[in-house]
Design a protein around this motif. Sequence first.
Motif, mmCIF file in Angstrom:
data_model
loop_
_atom_site.group_PDB
_atom_site.id
_atom_site.type_symbol
_atom_site.label_atom_id
_atom_site.label_comp_id
_atom_site.label_asym_id
_atom_site.label_seq_id
_atom_site.Cartn_x
_atom_site.Cartn_y
_atom_site.Cartn_z
ATOM 1 N N THR A 80 2.694 1.887 -3.311
ATOM 2 C CA THR A 80 1.852 2.194 -4.474
ATOM 3 C C THR A 80 0.973 3.418 -4.274
ATOM 4 N N ASP A 81 0.980 3.993 -3.073
ATOM 5 C CA ASP A 81 0.199 5.209 -2.789
ATOM 6 C C ASP A 81 1.184 6.341 -2.524
ATOM 7 N N ASP B 202 0.924 9.591 -2.323
ATOM 8 C CA ASP B 202 0.537 10.637 -1.366
ATOM 9 C C ASP B 202 0.730 10.142 0.070
ATOM 10 N N GLN B 203 0.285 8.912 0.345
ATOM 11 C CA GLN B 203 0.453 8.364 1.696
ATOM 12 C C GLN B 203 1.935 8.212 2.017
ATOM 13 N N THR C 86 0.826 -1.206 0.000
ATOM 14 C CA THR C 86 0.000 0.000 0.000
ATOM 15 C C THR C 86 0.860 1.256 0.000
#
Length: 374
Positions: free
Chosen positions: A333-334, A336-337, A330
Amino acid sequence: MRIGITCYPTHGGSGVVATELGKLLAERGHQVHFITYDMPFRLGGFHHNIHYHAVEANHYALFRYPPYDLSLASRMAQVAKQHQLDILHVHYAVPHAICAYLAKQMSDQNFKVVTTLHGTDITILGEDPSLKDIITFGIQQSDAVTAVSGALIQQTHDLLCAQKSIERIYNFVDHRMYYPRDVTDIRSQYAREDEHILFHMSNFRPVKRIGDVIRIFERVQQEVPARLLLVGEGPELPKMREEVEKMGLSKKVCFLGKQDEVARLISLADLLLLPSEKESFGLVALEAMACGVPTIGSTADGIPEVVKNGETGWLAEVGEVEEMATKAITLLTDRDQYQAFSQNGLARSRDTFCGDRIVDQYEVLYQRVLEETQ
């Protein structure tokens, strides 16, 4: 102040912190005397206000084992007398706090003994019935005791029933050394441009759960292109090499052995993996945060005091490999996070774990014990 420091001068976290503490104290004008069996590996070179005193164990044939503890106590007493030490700050209760007690008893110097607990002396040795009493004695006889996390303080009281007051003073990083570095010049040596780099550094003992590190990576690389860098050596290393070979990951896992300068290597990483079953603090997680690298780890012991779950990394229960791998995917691949976690980690390392802030706490502690009457 005139401060003696005794630690294990190896690559372990306690030796790193003790050495960096001595260097920062010396920068503030204190006279610092390292009393160890070898030069601390982070101490190399000349440092103003820092002195090194070697400890040589007697190899007299009558001794089956060289009596290092007695040699250390004798050397402590010599240095305390010769340099009029105010404080002897020892890292680990055994044998160092015991040696400091002996040195104080055999010396006419009125120095104070400060003992810092780092974990293994409590969580491993403290469970040995043959050592419990002597560890407790070393703690009780110290003028002040600190521990690197609240979790370790609780474990000390639970395991040893020690009545001594223990003050929490966290480990720290020197942000002149640990910061997000530009490593584009060496990154291509370890991974392609489209690949993420996962990182683990430890002493490869069973409690570090290196098998989980490899299984997390194996799951992650199925979803995103990735490489794994492993830094360190220890008893689990041969078995982990075999495991990597069996899983067909040899071309994606790089064993780098012991490394002295790890800040650049950490800056190469996109994620740190720390799935330990015991970790009184987790210094490598702090070093990673200071370099802008989030952590995927366990909730063991002091790790949650360093890594804020859902803010600077993701944590799961020990052994929850699938959950850790899912969280890693996660984050990778994210974007912004990931950027939020990275920036949160940088801010936390500079605030809560700033070297100047922690050294302030030790200076206050030293001054307090010096002002206390016998």
